[in-house]
Design an enzyme around this catalytic site. Structure first.
Site, PDB file in Angstrom:
ATOM      1  N   ARG A   1       0.842  -1.248  -0.030  1.00 39.74           N
ATOM      2  CA  ARG A   1      -0.060  -0.149   0.016  1.00 39.74           C
ATOM      3  C   ARG A   1       0.820   1.092   0.233  1.00 39.74           C
ATOM      4  O   ARG A   1       0.437   2.317  -0.488  1.00 39.74           O
ATOM      5  CB  ARG A   1      -0.958  -0.249   1.148  1.00 39.74           C
ATOM      6  CG  ARG A   1      -1.927   1.477   1.194  1.00 39.74           C
ATOM      7  CD  ARG A   1      -3.144   0.980   2.063  1.00 39.74           C
ATOM      8  NE  ARG A   1      -2.702   0.335   3.201  1.00 39.74           N
ATOM      9  CZ  ARG A   1      -2.260   0.741   4.509  1.00 39.74           C
ATOM     10  NH1 ARG A   1      -1.818   1.929   4.309  1.00 39.74           N
ATOM     11  NH2 ARG A   1      -2.060   0.034   5.499  1.00 39.74           N
TER      12      ARG A   1
ATOM     13  N   LYS B   1      -8.638   2.842 -19.511  1.00 38.71           N
ATOM     14  CA  LYS B   1      -8.919   3.186 -20.762  1.00 38.71           C
ATOM     15  C   LYS B   1      -7.966   2.918 -21.847  1.00 38.71           C
ATOM     16  O   LYS B   1      -7.272   1.962 -22.054  1.00 38.71           O
ATOM     17  CB  LYS B   1      -9.509   4.630 -20.792  1.00 38.71           C
ATOM     18  CG  LYS B   1     -10.620   5.068 -19.775  1.00 38.71           C
ATOM     19  CD  LYS B   1     -11.909   4.009 -19.849  1.00 38.71           C
ATOM     20  CE  LYS B   1     -13.029   4.415 -18.585  1.00 38.71           C
ATOM     21  NZ  LYS B   1     -13.112   5.797 -18.295  1.00 38.71           N
TER      22      LYS B   1
ATOM     23  N   TYR C   1     -16.761  13.823 -17.158  1.00 39.57           N
ATOM     24  CA  TYR C   1     -17.519  12.298 -16.995  1.00 39.57           C
ATOM     25  C   TYR C   1     -18.214  12.518 -15.746  1.00 39.57           C
ATOM     26  O   TYR C   1     -18.090  13.208 -14.826  1.00 39.57           O
ATOM     27  CB  TYR C   1     -15.930  11.467 -16.543  1.00 39.57           C
ATOM     28  CG  TYR C   1     -16.237  10.234 -16.314  1.00 39.57           C
ATOM     29  CD1 TYR C   1     -16.603   9.175 -17.263  1.00 39.57           C
ATOM     30  CD2 TYR C   1     -15.975   9.704 -14.899  1.00 39.57           C
ATOM     31  CE1 TYR C   1     -16.837   8.013 -16.956  1.00 39.57           C
ATOM     32  CE2 TYR C   1     -16.000   8.455 -14.657  1.00 39.57           C
ATOM     33  CZ  TYR C   1     -16.645   7.293 -15.587  1.00 39.57           C
ATOM     34  OH  TYR C   1     -16.775   6.244 -15.286  1.00 39.57           O
TER      35      TYR C   1
ATOM     36  N   ASP D   1      -7.724  16.127 -16.275  1.00 36.91           N
ATOM     37  CA  ASP D   1      -7.864  14.691 -16.618  1.00 36.91           C
ATOM     38  C   ASP D   1      -7.687  14.483 -18.042  1.00 36.91           C
ATOM     39  O   ASP D   1      -8.373  14.719 -18.796  1.00 36.91           O
ATOM     40  CB  ASP D   1      -9.622  14.378 -16.342  1.00 36.91           C
ATOM     41  CG  ASP D   1      -9.792  12.751 -16.622  1.00 36.91           C
ATOM     42  OD1 ASP D   1      -8.942  12.099 -17.330  1.00 36.91           O
ATOM     43  OD2 ASP D   1     -10.967  12.393 -15.879  1.00 36.91           O
TER      44      ASP D   1
HETATM   45  C1  LIG Z   1     -13.566   6.389 -17.076  1.00 31.07           C
HETATM   46  C2  LIG Z   1     -13.130   7.720 -16.885  1.00 31.07           C
HETATM   47  C3  LIG Z   1     -12.728   7.976 -15.237  1.00 31.07           C
HETATM   48  C4  LIG Z   1     -12.923   7.140 -14.214  1.00 31.07           C
HETATM   49  O1  LIG Z   1     -12.059   6.065 -14.508  1.00 31.07           O
HETATM   50  P1  LIG Z   1     -12.111   4.456 -13.913  1.00 31.07           P
HETATM   51  O2  LIG Z   1     -11.049   4.098 -14.114  1.00 31.07           O
HETATM   52  O3  LIG Z   1     -13.470   3.851 -14.473  1.00 31.07           O
HETATM   53  O4  LIG Z   1     -12.434   4.855 -12.513  1.00 31.07           O
HETATM   54  C5  LIG Z   1     -12.401   9.393 -15.174  1.00 31.07           C
HETATM   55  N1  LIG Z   1     -12.447  10.208 -16.273  1.00 31.07           N
HETATM   56  C6  LIG Z   1     -12.819   9.874 -17.474  1.00 31.07           C
HETATM   57  C7  LIG Z   1     -12.574  11.057 -18.578  1.00 31.07           C
HETATM   58  C8  LIG Z   1     -12.845   8.596 -17.642  1.00 31.07           C
HETATM   59  O5  LIG Z   1     -13.271   8.354 -19.133  1.00 31.07           O
END
Ligand SMILES: *Cc1c(COP(=O)(O)O)cnc(C)c1O
Length: 449
Positions: free
Chosen positions: A71, A222, A124, A197
């Site tokens: 952790r 992603k 998101y 992000d």
């Molecule tokens: C999917 C996504 C998230 C969240 O990510 P997870 O790995 O599903 O928790 C945050 N920001 C964007 C732009 C996303 O497409």
């Protein structure tokens, strides 16, 4: 709690992106295992043995670098963290269990009850819910900027308790390109960090830190991992936010901390204060740790990132243009259609492959289109090698009011796609099935009207 040493950023002159995604930042497998492996092993161990009591004490105090407990730090995690930090041009990266965990960790490391953040209105839904509901319950206020392309709206939302600005580089699902340099100027003059992000762009298309952002967060689930197998997230610190400039706003970074023997994060870590605090005081306590197994899968994905992003973007540009030419498609939200010259940041390598489009016939039209597809997968995910499709109004955005959905461009006829890396002719052939299904629906409606 032991303080983990920050991974060493590369200071050598930089090779190209694709070389770096394979070789950059990573220790060789042998350095991690001593067995001559070329690929870094998966260190699936909760803890790490101490030689003796002195070493245990020194590891806990941070006087001796080394691993204690996963952790707090793990060699497989460190390896993928160094590689992503290099690709983003950041000083250090922190791997988390998901993108949501990354956003949560970044934000909780910067603000507390009574504070405020300003967020693009075009983010998101998971991020929106986290800020509007969960953080609100902890006493954090948020303002969403209705038209995120209008810097005056951002400026108007910034107040004395604002502690950070948050945007997506390419927005989900409308593919809106953020004016990162403009937002960075606003953030700097307000004395707060800009957090971007970068999930849908990845560092191959946009490098927010070079454009003035201070921190980057990712969903590694992603495009970074890319194959739809592992969840993960990153927080990358550019080392540019000066938390000591306004110490009363960020007291936790400027006051004596027991973890640092009575000194502060800004005193001990200087430009790395935010990143070191996240790594040693936020993540190990909130516990959003990624599995070393997922770290391995994400590193595997990173090694082909540029190749996939090129193909994703090329396919998406072509499909966006193809859709825009169909009469049953009433709108396509992909920034390539606006002309790249009009964008607030240059996107010479492409604009990503997640976008939305609207078909005629409202919800019935969107359902007919969706159900006619055979190659596209109907699934909640993005950035997969496979092409994916979803109907946001009845799924991700179902909890919003119709007015809110309309304001966000999510009308009943909108579908969101994440274009994969398949042969584009096959994707077009599949989309033709969707177009034909909407045409049949409209024809039936015309007859019965
Ligand atoms: C999917 C996504 C998230 C969240 O990510 P997870 O790995 O599903 O928790 C945050 N920001 C964007 C732009 C996303 O497409």
């Amino acid at each position: 709690m032991p303080v983990r040493p920050a991974p060493v950023p590369s200071t050598e002159h930089e090779p190209g992106f694709t070389t770096r995604q394979i070789h950059g930042g990573a220790a060789s497998g042998d350095a991690l295992s001593g067995h001559g492996d070329r690929v870094g092993p998966i260190h699936l161990s909760a803890g790490f043995v101490f030689d003796d009591a002195d070493q245990a004490a020194d590891r806990f105090s941070g006087d001796e670098p080394g691993y204690v407990y996963t952790r707090v730090g793990n060699p497989t995690l460190d390896d993928v963290e160094r590689r992503l930090a290099q690709l983003e041009g950041g000083r250090q990266a922190l791997l988390t269990a998901s993108g949501q965990a990354a956003t949560t960790t970044a934000v909780l490391g910067l603000l507390g009850a009574g504070d405020h953040l300003v967020c693009s209105g075009d983010v998101y839904e998971g991020t929106r819910g986290l800020f509007a509901q969960n953080l609100a319950r902890l006493g954090v206020a948020v303002d969403f900027v209705a038209d995120a392309t209008d810097l005056r709206q951002w400026q108007a939302a910034i107040g004395p308790r604002t502690r950070l600005l948050f945007t997506e580089s390419l927005s989900n699902p409308r593919n809106v390109v953020a004016d990162i340099p403009g937002l960075a100027r606003l953030a700097r003059s307000a004395g707060v960090p800009l957090v971007v992000d970068n999930t849908l762009a990845t560092p191959y298309l946009v490098r927010p830190l070079e454009l003035g952002a201070d921190l980057v967060v990712h969903s590694a689930s992603k495009f970074l991992s890319g194959h739809g197998t592992a969840l993960g997230g990153f927080v990358v610190d550019g080392g540019t936010f000066d938390a000591a400039a306004n110490p009363e706003r960020y007291p936790h970074l400027n006051q004596a901390d027991p973890l640092l023997a009575g000194r502060s994060w800004t005193q001990v870590h200087g430009v790395d204060a935010v990143g070191a605090h996240l790594r040693s005081a936020v993540a190990p306590r909130f516990g959003p740790t990624a599995s070393p197994f997922n770290a391995f899968l994400i590193r595997q994905g990173l090694e082909t990132l540029s190749l996939r992003m090129e193909r994703h973007s090329w396919n998406a540009d072509r499909i966006a243009a193809w859709l825009a030419d169909r009469t049953v498609v009433t709108r396509v939200d992909h920034c390539s259609l606006a002309g790249r010259g009009a964008l607030p940041v240059p996107l010479p390598r492409g604009a990503g492959s997640v976008f939305s489009f609207e078909v005629a016939g409202g919800a019935a039209g969107a359902r007919a289109f969706l159900h006619a597809l055979e190659l596209f997968t109907h699934m909640s995910h993005l950035g997969d090698v496979r092409s994916l499709v979803m109907h946001p109004a009845s799924t991700s955005h179902a909890l919003r009011t119709p007015q809110e959905r309309a304001a966000a461009g999510i009308t009943d006829g909108v579908l969101r796609v994440s274009i994969g890396i398949e042969d584009v002719e096959d994707l077009e052939r599949d989309l033709r099935r969707g177009v034909a299904a909407v045409e049949r629906l409209l024809a039936r409606q015309a007859v019965s009207a």
